[in-house]
Motif scaffolding. Structure first.
Motif, PDB file in Angstrom:
ATOM      1  N   SER A 246       0.849  -1.194   0.000  1.00 39.45           N
ATOM      2  CA  SER A 246       0.000   0.000   0.000  1.00 39.45           C
ATOM      3  C   SER A 246       0.884   1.244   0.000  1.00 39.45           C
ATOM      4  O   SER A 246       1.284   1.731   1.063  1.00 39.45           O
ATOM      5  N   PRO A 247       1.208   1.785  -1.193  1.00 39.75           N
ATOM      6  CA  PRO A 247       2.112   2.947  -1.273  1.00 39.75           C
ATOM      7  C   PRO A 247       1.613   4.168  -0.506  1.00 39.75           C
ATOM      8  O   PRO A 247       2.415   5.025  -0.121  1.00 39.75           O
ATOM      9  N   GLY A 248       0.305   4.225  -0.272  1.00 42.00           N
ATOM     10  CA  GLY A 248      -0.246   5.360   0.466  1.00 42.00           C
ATOM     11  C   GLY A 248       0.304   5.471   1.871  1.00 42.00           C
ATOM     12  O   GLY A 248       0.301   6.565   2.462  1.00 42.00           O
ATOM     13  N   ARG A 249       0.787   4.361   2.426  1.00 38.97           N
ATOM     14  CA  ARG A 249       1.352   4.399   3.770  1.00 38.97           C
ATOM     15  C   ARG A 249       2.570   5.314   3.832  1.00 38.97           C
ATOM     16  O   ARG A 249       2.808   5.987   4.840  1.00 38.97           O
ATOM     17  N   TRP A 250       3.369   5.297   2.775  1.00 39.81           N
ATOM     18  CA  TRP A 250       4.564   6.151   2.729  1.00 39.81           C
ATOM     19  C   TRP A 250       4.166   7.623   2.747  1.00 39.81           C
ATOM     20  O   TRP A 250       4.676   8.409   3.553  1.00 39.81           O
ATOM     21  N   LEU A 251       3.253   7.997   1.860  1.00 42.93           N
ATOM     22  CA  LEU A 251       2.856   9.408   1.778  1.00 42.93           C
ATOM     23  C   LEU A 251       2.096   9.839   3.028  1.00 42.93           C
ATOM     24  O   LEU A 251       2.184  10.999   3.439  1.00 42.93           O
ATOM     25  N   GLN A 252       1.356   8.901   3.657  1.00 40.79           N
ATOM     26  CA  GLN A 252       0.647   9.247   4.887  1.00 40.79           C
ATOM     27  C   GLN A 252       1.638   9.477   6.020  1.00 40.79           C
ATOM     28  O   GLN A 252       1.469  10.386   6.836  1.00 40.79           O
ATOM     29  N   ALA A 253       2.708   8.672   6.058  1.00 43.86           N
ATOM     30  CA  ALA A 253       3.741   8.883   7.084  1.00 43.86           C
ATOM     31  C   ALA A 253       4.470  10.200   6.856  1.00 43.86           C
ATOM     32  O   ALA A 253       4.814  10.904   7.814  1.00 43.86           O
ATOM     33  N   ILE A 254       4.723  10.545   5.589  1.00 44.88           N
ATOM     34  CA  ILE A 254       5.330  11.846   5.285  1.00 44.88           C
ATOM     35  C   ILE A 254       4.439  12.961   5.808  1.00 44.88           C
ATOM     36  O   ILE A 254       4.912  13.949   6.389  1.00 44.88           O
ATOM     37  N   THR A 255       3.146  12.803   5.635  1.00 49.84           N
ATOM     38  CA  THR A 255       2.174  13.779   6.136  1.00 49.84           C
ATOM     39  C   THR A 255       2.205  13.851   7.654  1.00 49.84           C
ATOM     40  O   THR A 255       2.298  14.942   8.243  1.00 49.84           O
ATOM     41  N   ASN A 256       2.134  12.685   8.299  1.00 51.94           N
ATOM     42  CA  ASN A 256       2.007  12.640   9.759  1.00 51.94           C
ATOM     43  C   ASN A 256       3.240  13.194  10.471  1.00 51.94           C
ATOM     44  O   ASN A 256       3.118  13.856  11.507  1.00 51.94           O
ATOM     45  N   TYR A 257       4.423  12.913   9.923  1.00 50.77           N
ATOM     46  CA  TYR A 257       5.661  13.325  10.594  1.00 50.77           C
ATOM     47  C   TYR A 257       6.269  14.586   9.987  1.00 50.77           C
ATOM     48  O   TYR A 257       7.359  14.985  10.376  1.00 50.77           O
ATOM     49  N   LYS A 258       5.552  15.191   9.022  1.00 46.33           N
ATOM     50  CA  LYS A 258       6.024  16.416   8.357  1.00 46.33           C
ATOM     51  C   LYS A 258       7.443  16.223   7.809  1.00 46.33           C
ATOM     52  O   LYS A 258       8.355  17.026   8.049  1.00 46.33           O
ATOM     53  N   ALA A 259       7.614  15.142   7.058  1.00 48.01           N
ATOM     54  CA  ALA A 259       8.928  14.783   6.536  1.00 48.01           C
ATOM     55  C   ALA A 259       9.383  15.753   5.461  1.00 48.01           C
ATOM     56  O   ALA A 259       8.578  16.327   4.718  1.00 48.01           O
ATOM     57  N   THR A 260      10.715  15.926   5.373  1.00 48.78           N
ATOM     58  CA  THR A 260      11.300  16.865   4.410  1.00 48.78           C
ATOM     59  C   THR A 260      12.177  16.177   3.360  1.00 48.78           C
ATOM     60  O   THR A 260      12.357  16.696   2.267  1.00 48.78           O
ATOM     61  N   HIS A 261      12.741  15.011   3.704  1.00 50.04           N
ATOM     62  CA  HIS A 261      13.766  14.378   2.864  1.00 50.04           C
ATOM     63  C   HIS A 261      13.424  12.896   2.707  1.00 50.04           C
ATOM     64  O   HIS A 261      13.665  12.094   3.608  1.00 50.04           O
ATOM     65  N   CYS A 262      12.803  12.530   1.570  1.00 50.60           N
ATOM     66  CA  CYS A 262      12.365  11.157   1.343  1.00 50.60           C
ATOM     67  C   CYS A 262      12.513  10.833  -0.131  1.00 50.60           C
ATOM     68  O   CYS A 262      12.415  11.712  -0.986  1.00 50.60           O
ATOM     69  N   GLY A 263      12.722   9.552  -0.436  1.00 45.79           N
ATOM     70  CA  GLY A 263      12.832   9.199  -1.848  1.00 45.79           C
ATOM     71  C   GLY A 263      12.967   7.723  -2.070  1.00 45.79           C
ATOM     72  O   GLY A 263      12.791   6.905  -1.164  1.00 45.79           O
ATOM     73  N   GLY A 264      13.309   7.383  -3.309  1.00 44.75           N
ATOM     74  CA  GLY A 264      13.458   5.988  -3.698  1.00 44.75           C
ATOM     75  C   GLY A 264      13.691   5.879  -5.192  1.00 44.75           C
ATOM     76  O   GLY A 264      13.877   6.889  -5.883  1.00 44.75           O
ATOM     77  N   PRO A 265      13.656   4.665  -5.721  1.00 44.90           N
ATOM     78  CA  PRO A 265      13.800   4.481  -7.168  1.00 44.90           C
ATOM     79  C   PRO A 265      12.601   5.034  -7.932  1.00 44.90           C
ATOM     80  O   PRO A 265      11.541   5.302  -7.356  1.00 44.90           O
ATOM     81  N   ASN A 266      12.773   5.173  -9.231  1.00 43.94           N
ATOM     82  CA  ASN A 266      11.731   5.715 -10.097  1.00 43.94           C
ATOM     83  C   ASN A 266      10.402   4.973  -9.935  1.00 43.94           C
ATOM     84  O   ASN A 266       9.325   5.579  -9.905  1.00 43.94           O
ATOM     85  N   PHE A 267      10.455   3.634  -9.809  1.00 38.31           N
ATOM     86  CA  PHE A 267       9.224   2.853  -9.760  1.00 38.31           C
ATOM     87  C   PHE A 267       8.365   3.213  -8.551  1.00 38.31           C
ATOM     88  O   PHE A 267       7.143   3.039  -8.571  1.00 38.31           O
ATOM     89  N   ALA A 268       8.995   3.710  -7.461  1.00 46.52           N
ATOM     90  CA  ALA A 268       8.236   4.052  -6.260  1.00 46.52           C
ATOM     91  C   ALA A 268       7.216   5.153  -6.551  1.00 46.52           C
ATOM     92  O   ALA A 268       6.076   5.116  -6.058  1.00 46.52           O
ATOM     93  N   TYR A 269       7.616   6.124  -7.359  1.00 48.04           N
ATOM     94  CA  TYR A 269       6.703   7.212  -7.703  1.00 48.04           C
ATOM     95  C   TYR A 269       5.629   6.730  -8.676  1.00 48.04           C
ATOM     96  O   TYR A 269       4.480   7.185  -8.626  1.00 48.04           O
ATOM     97  N   ASP A 270       6.001   5.800  -9.552  1.00 47.02           N
ATOM     98  CA  ASP A 270       5.007   5.225 -10.468  1.00 47.02           C
ATOM     99  C   ASP A 270       3.892   4.517  -9.715  1.00 47.02           C
ATOM    100  O   ASP A 270       2.706   4.703 -10.009  1.00 47.02           O
TER     101      ASP A 270
END
Length: 589
Positions: A246-270
């Motif tokens: 569930s890729p939404g978990r990553w973006l929800q955690a970025i939201t919850n913790y107010k993350a500034t520096h996150c990333g991964g390979p190209n496929f992650a964004y796809d």
């Protein structure tokens, strides 16, 4: 190199410094299922656990011996990794073998590294013991747990004798082009690359990261674990399987913790673009995100633009995307752009690209390629483009092999002096400047910006023309909705004394039952002919999840080709020459 601010010589000094000056600050939080926080570590707790583990290790092994780290996602890996460093042992992070899968990779790494000990958690111990009994060389390897060690042993720890030139760990390459090789990474390499990443991304103690990247992979270990400790900021970790589910978990955690520096390979964004539902998006706020780095595999313009279009209403900004380039042989990062600048695109003529020439053209032109810039070199690192046969430096209009020098470049491959000399000891023929690391990647420089065009060993040459497999793969997987993104491999085989193009691509699970093979094959063939002016001799459709990939998600083209030739692909249909294809694959000589 020494950090000008703190004068660290080793990662042990780094962690000890942080534990002394901010003992109670939380540096890691762990989301067990990608959603609920179940564990955390302060600097003091990590230092104490590392000292206790180091004392225990020194009762079993000597300084300089190799230790396999077999850990599930979680904070225990971090304690074990630093326990090895505190014990002056050489850590060897490895992905634990999966259930019902062979342990061949683990066996190869154990044999190559000559590891004398393996460490793990109590939860994995019994499973690993059962697994390893099937392999004689692994069955005799001592295996101990570290999550149940008495923390009072920390007071018995004898300080590390490591220095800046001491080996810290072996990073085994993901094996996309051959047998895994152990890259020798020193404390100095890690400190230099940590400063490199800190400056390039403008990281501060106020930064926050959310990472799902596996800890046994260089990006997950160095950017996801070592960098937060180096700079002193909070990182929230989750297991990669929970992101994939569930890729939404990553973006929800970025939201919850107010993350500034996150990333991964190209496929992650796809997969975020493809799988996150409107309902999941309602609670997102991505406005804190400052650097959304993309590396480890080819960065695609469409991926960046599609992600931005979908998540811009939820605070994501296009100038947060940060394409970058790196590899284990240079510790991690080689090049990257400037924070808050939009990605740089170069539109080139495809026909010139096939002749290893760079001719920029307008987006209205026919037969073009969009190449994403991966930034520039930082600190004292140097990047040059070299003609791989003559070893002469290329002009800005030529595509050549990417060579790198600097203090992040590792010391070579473990126990492979000849291969190390070839890869890490290159010199320019015209100036004798060197040594350089030969990356094996192809690209060009334009106004200091590095553009990656492909990998030398994967280059497809048919009738004297050069084709980059990732370009053909993108065309093929985009040709029909039944085909999966980032799940395609292209390569050439010799048939009747002629090099022929083969395309292997996964089918989406939802399309398997009612798949119209002829329509899909026709769509692939037509798209490749239109975009690349090349005939696809073979188009092989395979089951969902069956294409060979590395642990970091890279397509293993060589292994895919071997499976094609060995007739071991999980085929659902296709076409070879003029023959319809069904499983098993039958090749005519």
């Amino acid at each position: 190199m020494r950090n000008p601010e703190k004068q660290y010589s080793t990662l042990v000094q780094m962690l000890r410094h942080q534990a002394f000056h901010q003992p109670n600050q939380i540096v890691f939080r762990f989301l067990h299922n990608g959603e609920q926080e179940t564990d955390k570590l302060t600097y003091q707790e990590l230092d104490q656990k590392a000292r206790a583990i180091a004392y225990q290790l020194r009762q079993t092994i000597n300084r300089g011996e190799r230790v396999l780290l077999l850990y599930p996602p979680g904070l225990e890996f971090i304690s074990a990794f630093f326990g090895c460093l505190y014990a002056d042992a050489i850590a060897v992070p490895v992905n634990p073998p999966r259930p019902n899968r062979p342990a061949n990779r683990l066996l190869a790494i154990k044999s190559d590294s000559q590891a004398t000990l393996a460490i793990t958690t109590t939860s994995l111990l019994n499973k690993l013991q059962l697994k390893l009994t099937n392999y004689l060389e692994l069955a005799t390897l001592p295996l101990i747990t570290t999550d149940d060690i008495n923390l009072n042993l920390a007071s018995e720890w004898q300080p590390s004798t490591a220095n800046i030139d001491s080996l810290a760990f072996l990073q085994y390459t993901s094996g996309s082009t051959g047998t895994p090789k152990g890259v020798m990474v020193t404390h100095g390499n890690l400190l230099h690359n940590s400063e490199y990443i800190k400056q390039a991304f403008e990281l501060t103690p106020e930064s926050v990261s959310v990472s799902w990247l596996p800890s046994f992979h260089d990006m997950g270990l160095i950017d996801g674990i070592i960098q937060p400790l180096y700079t002193g900021f909070l990182t929230v970790l989750m297991g990669p399987e929970f992101f994939i589910q569930s890729p939404g978990r990553w973006l929800q955690a970025i939201t919850n913790y107010k993350a500034t520096h996150c990333g991964g390979p190209n496929f992650a964004y796809d997969i975020c673009t493809q799988k996150i539902t409107p309902q999941q998006m309602e609670s997102l706020d991505l406005s804190s995100w400052e650097s959304a780095y993309s590396g480890s595999e080819p960065v695609r313009r469409d991926t960046l633009e599609n992600f931005t279009a979908k998540f811009a209403p939820y605070g994501f900004r296009a100038n947060c995307f940060y394409p970058c380039y790196g590899m284990a042989e240079s510790t991690l990062m080689i090049s990257g752009g400037r924070i808050q600048e939009k990605p740089i695109y170069c539109t080139v003529a495809a026909e010139a690209l096939e002749q290893k020439l760079v001719i920029e053209t307008s987006e209205d032109s026919q037969n073009i390629r969009h190449i994403v810039g991966c930034g520039r070199a930082w600190l004292n690192t140097e990047i040059v483009i070299v003609e791989p046969e003559s070893l002469q430096q290329c002009t800005s209009e030529q595509i050549g092999e990417i060579w790198v020098s600097g203090e992040s470049v590792a010391q070579g491959y473990w126990n492979q002096p000849e291969l190390s000399e070839t890869a890490f000891g290159a010199y320019l023929a015209n100036t004798n400047e060197g040594p350089f690391l030969r990356t094996g990647d192809l690209g060009f420089l334009r106004d200091g910006e590095l553009f990656i065009t492909g990998r030398m060993k994967d280059l497809i040459i048919i009738r004297g023309r050069n084709y980059y497999p990732q370009d053909i793969e993108l065309t093929a997987e985009s040709s029909h909705p039944a085909l999966r993104a980032n799940c395609c491999a292209t390569f050439a085989i010799e048939q009747d004394n002629i090099e022929q193009l083969i395309v292997v691509v996964e089918v989406e699970r939802t399309h398997l039952r009612h798949l119209n093979v002829k329509d899909v094959v026709a769509a692939i063939s037509e798209a490749i002919m239109q975009q690349h002016e090349i005939h696809a001799y073979g188009m092989v459709l395979i089951k969902t999840g069956s294409i060979p990939k590395t642990s970091s998600g890279k397509i293993q083209r060589r292994i895919c080709k071997e499976k094609f030739l060995d007739q071991t692909l999980n085929i659902v249909g296709g076409k070879i020459g003029n023959s319809e294809l069904s499983s098993p694959l039958i090749l005519t000589a």
